[in-house]
Design a protein around this motif. Structure first.
Motif: not given
Lengths: 814, 258
Positions: A156, A158, A556, A558-559, A740, A762-765, A790-791
């Motif tokens: 993935v 950013f 973005d 990430g997590s 998050h 602000s997260c990344r699933s 953001t994800d």
């Protein structure tokens, strides 16, 4: 046509670039190609030569478009490993198909997968897999068949402006799936020695060289020598890379055309000197041509030792095409030769065009090629008296050598300046001088010495060790000098990323200069340059003007969490800096700094660290180190983590004002924007507990006119309740959703109290299940908030004039 | 049988010819031909090595009267060939000397490039010109051996080639005359002739050459050099060759000073 090749290669490159940036529909390609082809045939029949030439360029353009399609838009077959990517653990079997890349903290294996094993049996699969192991390992080699359990993931990006397109980068290496392993314990080596016999033999030899280098040399010189000889630069410490970059000689660390070219030159001179010992040989053969042919051998050997990696091969092709021109006994046309080299390389590896090392090499050589003929008369005019004199005039020769290398270095730097500015974000003034000193030092001393050592290794390891020791002494000298020199701080300027039009006009001007000089029309060039400067100044003035808008960009990362606040004036605030549990990945270097440079920011007035957890602090040390920072805002809590210590040490060294924030801090006005700290309380409770650290996050309100932003860090329910109970007004237009969007935060009372119009998560699933949690999402929808993530949206930018606001996202969705 | 073989070899030859032509045109495409002297492209591709401008500046000795001994061109272009004052005053060891043209313009540049700028690719076109000119001015079929004026081995080592030898090879190849590169040797490293006066030059090269072997006994020799200035060098060479029994020594140079 005087030179048929350069325009052809340029059209081909334009075709590749077109496909790189946009998907051209197949129907268009087919129609266009057929039309162009018939037009070309008719033009030939009707003898319209000019028209035929123009059409042939179009044909090469469309060929370029077609050529990149398989790389840019790959079609995966049913059995491709990408179909197994997901949240399921799978057992993969495959063969390592290229040399493992080892850095200080991890190892990367490229595996050609063959099977996936499961309870239901084995499936045969195809496709390459990149495995990252969080350990520097030496146990794996080319040709090993391995088997391991892992989660297969699609890479993935950013999704931020100015960020590196990692997915594309991997796709061009034909990698579409990655895996991550914490250690190598789970990897079973089934067999060794699969793959091409030649490469296995080569790797064995390289292994031997590597072992000798590693056993006999001490640490930084060992890594440098490995980079120069074996082409393995992963283990060079960052501070050395930074020192080299500061002096503008970072290019020396990767084997490039320069190294190969110098080795060709050195071996030519060597063979020439050898042949000159035998007068009779000189009478019967053309010694110069013979030594050029003979010097292919050491160059091939260098490629062999460096593992036939792409940059080395590219440089080899470049040198070969120069040799061909020389051997054909023609007055070489350098532009044609350069185009030929580029064309051959692009035919074999079209994706090389988007490789920064390819771009830098060719920009440098092109600039030299274009400028040297213009400068030659200068030397000839000077040398008239000496030319007919066969005596060697040392002072003159030295002067000439110095001038040539000075100008060569200057033009190479001018030719690559926008590229280095865009990629490395700095421009080194020392580059011109540093290159004159270090390029010969590395190219004519260290590399030949190292190569000599590798050649004599099978004969006598004692001798090889002695050579390596000599090389080590030279390298430690080099490191000493670069270390001291790079301490001088005014040698480099930080640069922001140049825009496309700036790049184009810069190169247009630079490369047209030789033609203006030749035709004695310098005033036109000066007029053009002046025009460019005026436009440039106007644009930069327009961009940095005080537009009275408050801009908040949620990056973005990430997590983690990170947001850039650009105040209506010129001040900038960075709230948190993202971060991963993997400390080796520097978010600051890879994500936050590129975004800042892209936004044209070189100075961050305020850095806010909401709480010292890794996913908020990870990128801050790099920012504090590489940007001008005035104030560092944090809560009173400390941490033992490496990044926290690094940040504080640098901040103290750079005399950054430290400010402890708590709810009793008074509101601050920055350029008409009010900043109010709502939390934490002055005395910090139980800092050793994980959740308490979260609860101690700085909660900050940024209000501009009627519009306000609430940054909540990672506060949990308890702290939210305390805030709600405290009775302070907390209504906000935009809320950065706490923690998050996890289920432990965003209680109903809190959300209703804030009643945001926009909620930013602000997260990344992938990998984290239930982030953001469904319950939280529902809570915000119920409160009538528009949700941005953001994800899903990439970077989210909110611009406000104090009355209304406007949301923009990187992916342009929602 | 023999006929078919002949035809076959004929086919093979034409095939080779065409292949060569094809490869040359590919080479032309990849490395467009440029004038070997200036940097201009040669348009249209005329298979030549020099551009029109450079060819225009190429002066050949033409029909004007010359000295039959040393080959110098008289200033007036009327009258018959007659001995020049220098040749009438003293006797040369060589029989006659001929040059392609005066040492000026394109020829001068070409020779300088060949000698000092390491452009060995110039030897080919210059050698061809020299051979063609030799065919016109000298009774070329007579010569049994070609000798280049040698370089001292230190000079050879410095330069890595002997330009006179390179020219001799071309002439020898075209007229099918053997070239001897080794027998004539230069013993001393003489001062560059350009810095000396006429008298000094003679002294400078006196005893500078030696000849080993007996290749020239009773033979007609063609001595090849790049530039004829005062003739001292070739004269000394010719003296040595005559001493070793050469029947006749003629001198062929690319250029001579006026």
């Amino acid at each position: 046509m005087k030179r048929p090749l350069p325009p052809i290669v340029i059209s081909f490159c334009l075709g590749l670039i077109t496909t790189h940036h946009a998907a051209i529909p197949y129907s268009f390609i087919i129609v266009f190609f057929t039309a162009a082809f018939f037009a070309f045939i008719f033009a030939l029949i009707l003898k319209k030569w000019l028209f035929a030439t123009l059409v042939s360029f179009l044909i090469f353009w469309i060929l370029g478009v077609i050529y990149l399609c398989p790389y840019a838009f790959p079609q995966h077959c049913q059995s491709h490993i990408i179909n197994f990517a997901g949240n399921r653990r799978v057992n993969v079997e495959g063969v390592i198909d290229s040399n493992p890349v080892v850095s200080l903290s991890n190892t990367r294996l490229f595996v050609r997968t063959t099977h996936i094993h499961s309870r239901h049996g084995s499936f045969s699969v195809t496709g390459r897999l990149m495995v990252t192991i969080k350990e520097p390992l030496k146990t794996f080699r080319y040709g090993d068949r391995i088997r391991f359990f892992c989660y297969l993931k699609k890479p993935v990006n950013f999704n931020n402006p100015g960020c590196f397109d990692y997915v594309r980068y991997l796709a061009y290496k034909t990698v579409f799936v990655t895996a991550f392993l914490p250690d190598s314990r789970g990897i079973i080596k089934i067999r060794e020695g699969e793959g091409s016999k030649f490469f296995l033999w080569m790797e064995r030899y390289r292994e031997r060289v590597r072992t000798v280098i590693e056993q006999n040399l001490s640490s930084p010189s060992k890594d440098l020598l490995k980079a120069l000889i074996l082409g393995e630069k992963g283990t060079i410490p960052d501070h050395i890379k930074d020192n080299f970059a500061k002096l503008g000689i970072a290019h020396l660390l990767a084997i490039s055309g320069l190294h190969i070219g110098i080795i060709t030159f050195v071996s030519c001179v060597f063979f020439m000197a050898f042949l000159k010992l035998y007068n009779r040989v000189l009478l019967y053969v053309d010694a110069w041509k013979l030594s050029v042919i003979l010097s292919v051998i050491p160059v091939l050997f260098y490629c062999f030792i460096a593992g036939f990696q792409v940059p080395t091969l590219r440089a080899f092709i470049m040198v070969l095409s120069y040799m061909a021109a020389l051997l054909l006994g023609r007055r070489q046309d350098l532009l044609s030769t350069l185009s030929l080299a580029a064309f051959i390389i692009l035919i074999f590896m079209p994706t090389a065009l988007f490789d920064i090392s390819f771009q830098l090499s060719f920009a440098a050589v092109l600039s030299l090629t274009l400028f040297m003929p213009v400068l030659q008369p200068l030397f000839n005019a000077r040398s008239k008296d000496f030319l007919f004199d066969e005596r060697n005039r040392m002072p003159y020769k030295l002067f000439r050598a110095f001038m040539v290398s000075f100008l060569a270095s200057a033009f190479a730097i001018l030719g690559t300046a926008p590229l280095t500015a865009g990629t490395f974000h700095c421009f080194s003034f020392f580059g011109v001088i540093a290159n004159i000193i270090f390029v010969p030092f590395v190219g004519f001393l260290i590399v030949p010495l190292g190569l000599l050592a590798t050649i004599v290794l099978p004969l006598s390891s004692m001798l090889a060790q002695a050579f390596f020791k000599c090389a080590e002494m030279l390298i430690s000298g080099l490191l000493g000098v670069t270390g001291v020199w790079s301490k001088i701080s005014w040698g480099e300027v930080k640069t922001v990323v140049p825009a496309v039009w700036e790049m184009l006009s810069y190169y247009g001007l630079l490369f047209s200069l030789p033609f203006f000089v030749k035709r004695k029309r310098i005033k036109y060039f000066l007029a053009g340059a002046l025009g460019f400067l005026i436009i440039e100044l106007a644009v930069s003035f327009w961009q940095t003007r005080e537009d009275g808008l408050l801009k908040v960009t949620f990056i973005d990362v990430g997590s983690g969490d990170a947001a850039i606040v650009e105040f209506p004036g010129k001040k900038v605030m960075l709230i948190d800096g993202g971060g991963f549990r993997v400390e080796s990945f520097d978010v600051g270097r890879a994500v936050i700094a590129p975004v800042l440079y892209k936004l044209g920011i070189k100075k961050v007035d305020y850095v806010v660290c909401s709480h010292p957890h890794e996913d908020h602090i990870g990128g801050l040390p790099y920012v504090v180190e590489h940007f001008k920072v005035h104030e560092l805002w944090k809560n009173s809590e400390g941490s033992d983590s490496l990044n926290y210590k690094r940040m504080m040490i640098t901040a103290r060294k750079k005399k950054v004002l430290e400010k402890i924030c708590s709810c009793s801090s008074e509101s601050v006005y920055i350029e008409g924007v009010r900043i109010r700290i709502l939390s934490p309380r002055e005395e910090v409770l139980h800092p050793e507990k994980y959740s308490e650290t979260n609860n101690n996050s700085i909660v900050m309100e940024i209000a501009f006119g009627k519009i306000s932003f609430l940054f909540t860090g990672d506060i949990l329910k308890e702290q939210e309740n305390l805030l709600v109970k405290s009775g302070e007004s907390m209504t906000a237009t935009v809320l950065k959703v706490p923690h998050h969007g996890r289920s432990g935060s965003s209680s109903g009372d809190f959300v209703r109290m804030v009643s945001p119009e926009v909620a930013v998560i602000s997260c990344r699933s992938p990998g984290y299940k239930n982030v953001p949690s469904k319950k939280v999402l529902e809570e915000y929808s119920r409160a009538g908030a528009q949700i941005y993530r953001t994800d899903m949206h990439g970077a989210i930018k909110i611009v406000t004039d104090g009355r209304t606001f406007h949301v923009m996202t990187f992916k342009g969705m929602g | 049988m023999s006929r078919s073989r002949k035809q076959k070899s004929c086919n093979l030859q034409s095939l080779l010819k065409w292949t060569k032509k094809f490869l040359l045109s590919v080479a032309d495409f990849l490395f467009p031909p440029k004038c070997l002297l200036c940097k201009n492209f040669i348009i249209p591709y005329n298979n030549g090595d020099f551009c029109e401008d450079c060819l225009d500046n190429f002066n050949f000795f033409n029909n004007s009267p010359i000295c039959p001994k040393c080959g110098i061109l008289f200033k007036s272009n009327k009258g018959k060939d007659h001995l020049c004052s220098k040749c009438a005053g003293k006797s040369h060891s060589f029989d006659k000397a001929r040059s392609v043209g005066p040492f000026e313009g394109t020829l001068r540049k070409a020779i300088h490039d060949l000698k000092y700028s390491n452009k060995s690719m110039l030897a080919d076109p210059l050698g061809k010109i020299l051979a063609a000119y030799a065919g016109l001015m000298l009774n070329i079929k007579d010569y049994e051996i070609i000798l280049p004026v040698p370089l001292h081995f230190l000079r050879l080592r410095e330069r890595s080639f002997n330009q006179s030898l390179m020219l001799s090879r071309r002439v020898g190849k075209i007229w099918n005359i053997p070239v001897n590169a080794e027998s004539l040797k230069r013993l001393r490293q003489t001062k560059p002739q350009t810095s000396l006066s006429h008298e000094e030059r003679h002294k400078n090269v006196r005893g500078a050459f030696s000849f080993e072997g007996n290749d020239v006994r009773g033979k007609k020799v063609l001595l090849v050099d790049d530039v004829y200035t005062s003739g001292s060098t070739v004269d000394e060479c010719a003296r040595v060759l005559k001493k070793h029994g050469a029947l006749k020594v003629d001198v062929l140079t690319l250029a001579r000073t006026r």
